[in-house]
Design an enzyme around this catalytic site. Structure first.
Site, PDB file in Angstrom:
ATOM      1  N   TYR A 153      34.122  92.826 -25.703  1.00 45.22           N
ATOM      2  CA  TYR A 153      35.066  93.496 -26.612  1.00 45.22           C
ATOM      3  C   TYR A 153      36.110  94.294 -25.814  1.00 45.22           C
ATOM      4  CZ  TYR A 153      36.302  96.428 -30.715  1.00 45.22           C
ATOM      5  OH  TYR A 153      36.940  97.074 -31.735  1.00 45.22           O
ATOM      6  N   LYS A 157      40.063  93.711 -25.821  1.00 42.26           N
ATOM      7  CA  LYS A 157      40.953  94.752 -26.330  1.00 42.26           C
ATOM      8  C   LYS A 157      41.972  95.208 -25.284  1.00 42.26           C
ATOM      9  CE  LYS A 157      39.614  95.195 -30.630  1.00 42.26           C
ATOM     10  NZ  LYS A 157      40.469  94.573 -31.677  1.00 42.26           N
TER      11      LYS A 157
HETATM   12  N1  LIG Z   1      36.028 100.523 -36.901  1.00 44.63           N
HETATM   13  C1  LIG Z   1      36.341 101.011 -35.712  1.00 44.63           C
HETATM   14  O1  LIG Z   1      35.841 102.064 -35.292  1.00 44.63           O
HETATM   15  C2  LIG Z   1      37.338 100.290 -34.834  1.00 44.63           C
HETATM   16  C3  LIG Z   1      37.748 100.936 -33.654  1.00 44.63           C
HETATM   17  C4  LIG Z   1      38.661 100.298 -32.830  1.00 44.63           C
HETATM   18  C5  LIG Z   1      39.168  99.066 -33.178  1.00 44.63           C
HETATM   19  N2  LIG Z   1      38.748  98.457 -34.309  1.00 44.63           N
HETATM   20  C6  LIG Z   1      39.324  97.160 -34.606  1.00 44.63           C
HETATM   21  O2  LIG Z   1      39.957  97.182 -35.865  1.00 44.63           O
HETATM   22  C7  LIG Z   1      39.930  95.863 -36.433  1.00 44.63           C
HETATM   23  C8  LIG Z   1      39.335  95.928 -37.827  1.00 44.63           C
HETATM   24  O3  LIG Z   1      37.978  96.361 -37.723  1.00 44.63           O
HETATM   25  P1  LIG Z   1      37.185  97.046 -38.937  1.00 44.63           P
HETATM   26  O4  LIG Z   1      36.486  98.216 -38.370  1.00 44.63           O
HETATM   27  O5  LIG Z   1      38.084  97.203 -40.103  1.00 44.63           O
HETATM   28  O6  LIG Z   1      36.069  95.920 -39.191  1.00 44.63           O
HETATM   29  P2  LIG Z   1      35.545  95.222 -40.545  1.00 44.63           P
HETATM   30  O7  LIG Z   1      34.307  94.506 -40.152  1.00 44.63           O
HETATM   31  O8  LIG Z   1      35.476  96.223 -41.648  1.00 44.63           O
HETATM   32  O9  LIG Z   1      36.710  94.177 -40.877  1.00 44.63           O
HETATM   33  C9  LIG Z   1      36.990  93.078 -40.040  1.00 44.63           C
HETATM   34  C10 LIG Z   1      37.387  91.887 -40.907  1.00 44.63           C
HETATM   35  O10 LIG Z   1      37.716  90.797 -40.029  1.00 44.63           O
HETATM   36  C11 LIG Z   1      37.200  89.605 -40.598  1.00 44.63           C
HETATM   37  N3  LIG Z   1      37.019  88.594 -39.541  1.00 44.63           N
HETATM   38  C12 LIG Z   1      36.052  88.531 -38.599  1.00 44.63           C
HETATM   39  N4  LIG Z   1      36.212  87.440 -37.833  1.00 44.63           N
HETATM   40  C13 LIG Z   1      37.316  86.786 -38.302  1.00 44.63           C
HETATM   41  C14 LIG Z   1      38.000  85.590 -37.920  1.00 44.63           C
HETATM   42  N5  LIG Z   1      37.578  84.831 -36.897  1.00 44.63           N
HETATM   43  N6  LIG Z   1      39.101  85.241 -38.617  1.00 44.63           N
HETATM   44  C15 LIG Z   1      39.544  85.990 -39.661  1.00 44.63           C
HETATM   45  N7  LIG Z   1      38.930  87.112 -40.081  1.00 44.63           N
HETATM   46  C16 LIG Z   1      37.829  87.513 -39.392  1.00 44.63           C
HETATM   47  C17 LIG Z   1      35.885  90.026 -41.254  1.00 44.63           C
HETATM   48  O11 LIG Z   1      35.459  89.095 -42.239  1.00 44.63           O
HETATM   49  C18 LIG Z   1      36.251  91.399 -41.831  1.00 44.63           C
HETATM   50  O12 LIG Z   1      36.690  91.327 -43.172  1.00 44.63           O
HETATM   51  C19 LIG Z   1      39.140  95.007 -35.451  1.00 44.63           C
HETATM   52  O13 LIG Z   1      40.032  94.352 -34.578  1.00 44.63           O
HETATM   53  C20 LIG Z   1      38.344  96.034 -34.677  1.00 44.63           C
HETATM   54  O14 LIG Z   1      37.977  95.539 -33.417  1.00 44.63           O
HETATM   55  C21 LIG Z   1      37.856  99.045 -35.151  1.00 44.63           C
END
Ligand SMILES: NC(=O)c1ccc[n+]([C@@H]2O[C@H](COP(=O)([O-])OP(=O)(O)OC[C@H]3O[C@@H](n4cnc5c(N)ncnc54)[C@H](O)[C@@H]3O)[C@@H](O)[C@H]2O)c1
Length: 250
Positions: A153, A157
Site C-alpha cells: 500500500y 501510495k
Molecule cells: N480511510 C482512511 O483512513 C484512508 C486513509 C488514506 C487513504 N485512503 C484512501 O482513500 C480511498 C478511499 O478509501 P475509503 O477509506 O473510503 O475505503 P472504502 O473501503 O470505504 O471505499 C473504497 C471503495 O473502493 C471500491 N473498490 C475497491 N477496489 C476497487 C476496484 N478494483 N475498482 C473499483 N472500485 C474498487 C470498494 O468497493 C469501495 O466502495 C482509498 O484509495 C484509500 O486507500 C483512506
C-alpha cells in the site's frame, strides 16, 4: 456552486471517501458518475444524490482492468457529454509484514491503487485534452511515508505522488491540473477493517489516534471531500502536481 455545468467521475464512489466526495461535488453543482467494483453501492450512492436533486449515475468498474476503465469513461461521456473532473478513490488494503506478504496481495494492492490510478487518468485525459481543460485528483495516503505492515500500500501510495507530478508536467499545456490528496486516519470501512485485524474495537482505535493527533479526532470522509473539491474547482486552476496531506497534523 463552484462546479455548475461540470461533469465529475469518482471511482470507489460507492462508499467512504469516494461517496462523500461524490455528494460534495454534486452539492457544488456537478453531474457525477459514481464508479465502483461493487455496482450495487455505486447505484445506491447515485440514487441518494438524485433524491437530493442532483444528477448522478452508478457505473460498475474494476479500475485495474483497462477495458472496464475505458468503458466507464465512455459511459460517463455518453451520459453527460463531457468529463471535467476525475477523482480516483477506489481502493483496498491487504496488510502484512513484508516477509509474510504474498505475491497476490502485493499485486492486488499495486494493481488497484497504482495501475488503477494510471489507467483512469489515461482514459480521462484523452477526453480532457480534447476539451483543453480538466481536473484530476488522485488519492494517496500518509502511509506513503512508510507504515509497518503496508509495504504494498505504501509503495502504491508514494507511486501515485510520482504519477501525479509526471502527469502534471505532461498535461499542464492543456490546462489540465493533476493533484493528490493524502488522507490520514479517516473513519470508513477501510479503517474499521484495520481495527478488526488488530483485534481491537474501532472505538479503541479512534480514541488511541485522537489522544496523540494534534487535531484530537479522527478524520471524516467529508474532511477529505472538502480538500478534493478545492482541487476540482477553478479556485485551484494554477495549482498542479501538489500533494495535500489531510491528517489533522503537519
Ligand atoms: N480511510 C482512511 O483512513 C484512508 C486513509 C488514506 C487513504 N485512503 C484512501 O482513500 C480511498 C478511499 O478509501 P475509503 O477509506 O473510503 O475505503 P472504502 O473501503 O470505504 O471505499 C473504497 C471503495 O473502493 C471500491 N473498490 C475497491 N477496489 C476497487 C476496484 N478494483 N475498482 C473499483 N472500485 C474498487 C470498494 O468497493 C469501495 O466502495 C482509498 O484509495 C484509500 O486507500 C483512506
Amino acid at each position: 456552486m463552484r462546479l455548475q455545468e461540470k461533469v465529475a467521475l469518482v471511482t470507489g464512489g460507492g462508499r467512504g471517501i469516494g461517496a462523500a466526495t461524490a455528494r460534495r461535488l454534486a452539492q457544488e453543482g456537478a453531474a457525477v458518475a459514481i464508479a465502483d467494483i461493487d455496482q450495487e453501492v455505486a447505484d445506491a450512492a447515485a440514487a441518494g444524490i438524485r433524491q437530493d436533486g442532483g444528477r448522478a449515475i452508478g457505473v460498475g468498474c474494476d479500475v485495474s482492468r483497462k477495458d472496464q476503465v475505458e468503458a466507464m469513461v465512455a459511459r460517463t461521456v455518453s451520459e453527460f457529454s463531457r468529463l471535467d473532473i476525475l477523482v480516483t478513490c477506489a481502493g483496498l488494503i491487504r496488510d502484512n509484514l513484508a516477509h509474510k506478504m504474498s505475491e497476490e496481495d502485493w499485486d492486488l494492492v499495486i494493481d488497484t491503487h497504482l495501475k488503477g490510478s494510471f489507467l483512469c487518468a489515461q482514459a480521462a485525459q484523452a477526453v480532457m485534452v480534447k476539451q483543453r481543460s480538466g481536473r484530476i485528483v488522485l488519492i494517496s495516503s500518509t502511509s506513503a511515508l512508510g507504515n509497518r505492515g503496508q509495504a504494498n500500500y505504501s509503495a502504491a501510495k508514494m507511486g501515485i505522488q510520482g504519477l501525479a507530478r509526471t502527469l502534471a508536467l505532461e498535461l499542464g499545456r492543456y490546462e489540465i491540473t493533476v493533484n493528490v490528496v493524502a488522507p490520514g486516519f479517516i473513519a470508513t470501512r477501510m479503517t474499521e477493517a484495520t481495527a478488526e485485524r488488530m483485534g481491537i474495537t474501532f472505538e479503541q482505535m479512534r480514541d488511541g489516534f485522537a489522544a496523540t493527533n494534534p487535531i484530537a479526532r479522527v478524520g471524516e470522509p467529508e474532511d477529505v471531500a472538502g480538500a478534493i473539491a478545492f482541487f476540482a474547482s477553478d479556485d485551484a486552476s494554477y495549482v498542479t502536481g501538489q500533494t495535500l496531506y489531510v491528517r489533522g497534523a503537519p
